[in-house]
Design a protein around this motif. Structure first.
Motif, mmCIF file in Angstrom:
data_model
loop_
_atom_site.group_PDB
_atom_site.id
_atom_site.type_symbol
_atom_site.label_atom_id
_atom_site.label_comp_id
_atom_site.label_asym_id
_atom_site.label_seq_id
_atom_site.Cartn_x
_atom_site.Cartn_y
_atom_site.Cartn_z
ATOM 1 N N ARG A 87 4.467 7.916 -5.764
ATOM 2 C CA ARG A 87 3.248 8.311 -5.054
ATOM 3 C C ARG A 87 2.938 7.337 -3.913
ATOM 4 O O ARG A 87 2.457 7.727 -2.852
ATOM 5 C CB ARG A 87 2.068 8.369 -6.035
ATOM 6 C CG ARG A 87 2.226 9.372 -7.168
ATOM 7 C CD ARG A 87 2.073 10.836 -6.699
ATOM 8 N NE ARG A 87 3.225 11.379 -5.989
ATOM 9 C CZ ARG A 87 4.342 11.824 -6.586
ATOM 10 N NH1 ARG A 87 4.447 11.800 -7.904
ATOM 11 N NH2 ARG A 87 5.329 12.319 -5.876
ATOM 12 N N LEU A 88 3.195 6.026 -4.177
ATOM 13 C CA LEU A 88 2.973 5.030 -3.125
ATOM 14 C C LEU A 88 3.856 5.320 -1.916
ATOM 15 O O LEU A 88 3.411 5.239 -0.749
ATOM 16 C CB LEU A 88 3.264 3.628 -3.677
ATOM 17 C CG LEU A 88 3.218 2.475 -2.665
ATOM 18 C CD1 LEU A 88 1.814 2.330 -2.066
ATOM 19 C CD2 LEU A 88 3.645 1.165 -3.345
ATOM 20 N N LEU A 89 5.113 5.688 -2.178
ATOM 21 C CA LEU A 89 6.026 6.016 -1.081
ATOM 22 C C LEU A 89 5.532 7.235 -0.306
ATOM 23 O O LEU A 89 5.574 7.277 0.944
ATOM 24 C CB LEU A 89 7.422 6.273 -1.652
ATOM 25 C CG LEU A 89 8.513 6.619 -0.634
ATOM 26 C CD1 LEU A 89 8.707 5.467 0.365
ATOM 27 C CD2 LEU A 89 9.839 6.910 -1.350
ATOM 28 N N ALA A 90 5.033 8.248 -1.035
ATOM 29 C CA ALA A 90 4.519 9.454 -0.366
ATOM 30 C C ALA A 90 3.315 9.112 0.501
ATOM 31 O O ALA A 90 3.165 9.627 1.631
ATOM 32 C CB ALA A 90 4.150 10.503 -1.409
ATOM 33 N N VAL A 91 2.403 8.240 0.019
ATOM 34 C CA VAL A 91 1.228 7.831 0.792
ATOM 35 C C VAL A 91 1.659 7.111 2.063
ATOM 36 O O VAL A 91 1.098 7.339 3.161
ATOM 37 C CB VAL A 91 0.317 6.941 -0.076
ATOM 38 C CG1 VAL A 91 -0.747 6.254 0.787
ATOM 39 C CG2 VAL A 91 -0.353 7.779 -1.157
ATOM 40 N N ILE A 92 2.641 6.222 1.928
ATOM 41 C CA ILE A 92 3.113 5.478 3.094
ATOM 42 C C ILE A 92 3.727 6.437 4.107
ATOM 43 O O ILE A 92 3.539 6.283 5.328
ATOM 44 C CB ILE A 92 4.123 4.405 2.661
ATOM 45 C CG1 ILE A 92 3.412 3.324 1.829
ATOM 46 C CG2 ILE A 92 4.816 3.777 3.871
ATOM 47 C CD1 ILE A 92 4.355 2.290 1.227
ATOM 48 N N GLN A 93 4.474 7.447 3.595
ATOM 49 C CA GLN A 93 5.074 8.437 4.493
ATOM 50 C C GLN A 93 4.012 9.180 5.296
ATOM 51 O O GLN A 93 4.201 9.474 6.486
ATOM 52 C CB GLN A 93 5.898 9.452 3.677
ATOM 53 C CG GLN A 93 7.342 9.062 3.471
ATOM 54 C CD GLN A 93 8.117 10.205 2.844
ATOM 55 O OE1 GLN A 93 7.661 10.838 1.901
ATOM 56 N NE2 GLN A 93 9.303 10.463 3.383
ATOM 57 N N ARG A 94 2.889 9.484 4.647
ATOM 58 C CA ARG A 94 1.823 10.223 5.327
ATOM 59 C C ARG A 94 0.978 9.324 6.216
ATOM 60 O O ARG A 94 0.150 9.804 6.987
ATOM 61 C CB ARG A 94 0.912 10.899 4.288
ATOM 62 C CG ARG A 94 1.592 11.999 3.480
ATOM 63 C CD ARG A 94 0.557 12.860 2.761
ATOM 64 N NE ARG A 94 -0.287 12.066 1.881
ATOM 65 C CZ ARG A 94 -0.039 11.847 0.589
ATOM 66 N NH1 ARG A 94 1.056 12.385 0.036
ATOM 67 N NH2 ARG A 94 -0.836 11.115 -0.152
#
Length: 629
Positions: A87-94
């Protein structure tokens, strides 16, 4: 825990083939009534197993609950961590603010470690208490074994139960209740989450690990057999080493250090070979799991990349899946190593069960009938202190020691028992003490048949000085009051007894006098040990005194003191002495002659010289020594 493993309760209500100690391991307390397992043991059934987990958790429900919660928290945080990272990676991507997800990741990591460590500590503390109780129970049970069983087991093998085997049980405790369940839950939870992320990649992972699991199963089966052999050999090595240390003086006198050391080294090499075999099998586990992981990782990367290109898998989910795959290895390795440790613990548990299944001295005896309860007044009126009627006894290997023996020890006075070595004299004393039971015939002690005596009551009426004059590794005071620890005898009484056997001066010269510990840096000579054992018999005030060659280590001066002490004792009680000196026999009121396990005659010294050729041969052939050492 102390109640569960209390040997006073557990070893005194057993039956001949299976002891209550093994059969009722979960007894609620020292005064509890025997349970169904005890009844099964009394009927000769199989004893209950040593239920380690049940003993560990008894009476500690709250603590067990806290440990379970901590273990679940640790496992849950471990399972959540890869998902949080995804989820942290997805947040950073966004391009969103990742602060909360970073805090969640740190909290999951530290929470898992802290909860796991605290659960392990609490479980370890509980385990140490169980091991304490198990060691105490083992030592008490060993002390209450029948002599034949204790000798068959051997001191080294018995000691290894409290050292190596107890350590294996502790390992079982550390692994079983926490490590294996946590590893199992972690593996199961990881697989479920991996299936939710992508079931196709999960199938690829399972196929890669399936062969590894099959190979590990074969290794574990072989490990259990090997560990059983290892622990048996360790017990045998300990027994051989203890025996060698006990004979150290003779080994040195015969310059046999190298020969004995070589034999011990051969036994140690056998242990090492078995341990190497076990280590070789254990060494396969981690590489097999790593190989399965590597195959799975390559397959997942290829398959996951293909599914990402097809748009069937998001990058964040793919990263999470890879993290779960990498995380899967740790609990699998923990489970594999845990199963290995579990095998050693189960083998150790079996060795404890075998020990606790051995009957104690009291387990084959029934309580005396109401009319057969020992009565001091009746004992004082008994016509004989000891009576044998057609008594026979054989060793376990079938060799006869006593054959149709009939003898009488008068209620007072000095009785000497003579005969060639191996004629059964010491065995007769052992039968009187209840160390073993006759195969046939009847024995009466102080007017009561031997089976009618509770062993504790019987031995409270007897003072016994064995041939080696055995002393405990304890203080002089504790040795003098052995069996009468509740006695309030002051130093003056103890020193008076020592003075009567000519030992008071030597004891006063010891570093701490009566409180000097014997058997370590300070020890006594053979003659001093003999006199100390005699002083202990004086303090016992028993109705019957048994002396096995009491003058064998005494010089002429101290032999005369011994004779004076024996005369004093024989004035109002029975004294039975195994004698090898003509002076002792001539001084006796009654003489019993044994030959090859048979009582050939009994009477006074002069009468036997006239009518008993065997006795005359003993005297004239100087088998009975006329000199002092």
């Amino acid at each position: 825990m102390a109640n569960v493993l209390n040997a006073d309760e557990a070893t005194n209500t057993a039956r001949p083939q299976r002891s209550e100690a093994a059969a009722h391991t979960e007894a609620p307390g020292p005064h509890a009534a025997p349970g169904p397992h005890a009844a099964a043991a009394a009927r000769g059934g199989e004893p209950a197993r040593l239920r380690v987990l049940r003993e560990l958790t008894r009476g500690r429900g709250v603590q067990v609950g806290v440990i379970a919660v901590l273990a679940l928290v640790s496992t849950g945080a471990t399972l959540a961590l890869p998902m949080v990272v995804g989820r942290l990676l997805a947040v950073i991507q966004r391009g969103d603010n990742p602060t909360w997800w970073v805090l969640a990741m740190v909290g999951a990591g530290f929470g898992s470690a802290a909860a796991g460590a605290l659960a392990a500590y609490l479980l370890g503390r509980m385990g140490q208490r169980l091991i304490l109780g198990l060691r105490v129970r083992t030592m008490r049970h060993a002390l209450e074994l029948r002599l034949s069983d204790a000798r068959r087991e051997g001191p080294g093998n018995l000691v290894s139960r409290t050292t190596a085997d107890a350590a294996m049980i502790k390992n079982l405790i550390d692994i079983g209740p926490i490590q294996l369940p946590m590893a199992g839950v972690t593996v199961l939870g990881t697989l479920v989450i991996m299936g939710l992320l992508d079931w196709v990649l999960l199938l690829i992972t399972l196929l890669a690990f399936l062969i590894a699991v099959g190979l590990i199963t074969l290794v574990v089966k072989g490990l259990r057999r090997t560990y059983a052999a290892v622990q048996g050999e360790v017990g045998a090595l300990a027994q051989q080493f203890v025996a060698a240390l006990g004979a150290l003086t003779i080994i040195k006198a015969h310059r046999a250090e190298k020969a004995v050391g070589d034999r011990l080294a051969d036994r140690a090499r056998q242990v090492a070979e078995l341990e190497t075999r076990a280590a070789r099998m254990e060494s396969l586990m981690v590489p097999i799991i790593n190989l399965g992981q590597q195959v799975a990782l390559v397959s997942v990367v290829i398959g996951g990349g293909s599914r990402m290109l097809d748009g069937q898998l998001a990058l964040a989910d793919f990263v999470s899946f890879l993290l779960y795959l990498l995380q899967l290895t740790a609990p699998l390795i923990m489970a594999a190593s845990g199963v290995s440790g579990l095998q050693t613990g189960l083998v150790a548990r079996k060795r404890f069960e075998e020990l606790f299944a051995l009957p104690t001295e009291t387990s084959g005896r029934t309580d005396p009938a109401p009319g057969a309860t020992p009565d001091p007044a009746h004992e004082a009126l008994a016509p004989a202190a000891v009576r044998f009627e057609h008594v026979g006894f054989r060793y376990d290997d079938g060799r006869p020691v006593l054959r149709d023996a009939g003898l009488t020890v008068p209620a007072s006075g000095l009785t000497a028992m003579v005969g060639l070595s191996g004629s059964g004299k010491t065995t007769a004393l052992g039968l009187i003490e209840g160390f073993m039971e006759p195969d046939e015939g009847r024995i009466e002690v102080l007017g009561r048949a031997l089976p009618d005596w509770p062993l504790a009551e019987l031995r409270s009426r007897i003072a016994y000085v064995d041939q080696p004059c055995t002393l405990l590794q304890a203080t002089v005071r504790e040795n003098l009051l052995l069996g009468h620890e509740e006695s309030a005898a002051d130093d003056a009484i103890l020193m008076a007894a020592l003075d009567r056997v000519g030992l008071a001066g030597e004891i006063r010269q010891l570093p701490q006098g009566l409180d000097t510990v014997l058997g370590g840096a300070v020890d006594l000579s053979g003659g001093q040990r003999q006199r100390l054992a005699l002083a202990r018999a004086l303090l016992a005030e028993a109705r019957l005194v048994l002396l096995d060659e009491p003058s064998s280590h005494l010089d002429s001066v101290n032999e005369q003191k011994l004779r004076d002490v024996v005369d004093e004792l024989a004035a109002d009680r029975a004294v039975l002495v195994v004698a090898h000196r003509i002076s002792t026999v001539q001084h006796a009121d009654h003489v019993i002659v044994l030959d090859a396990g048979r009582v050939v005659d009994q009477g006074t010294h002069l009468d036997l010289l006239d009518r008993c050729p065997d006795y005359a041969d003993l005297v004239s052939g100087q088998v009975l020594s006329t000199s002092s050492r």
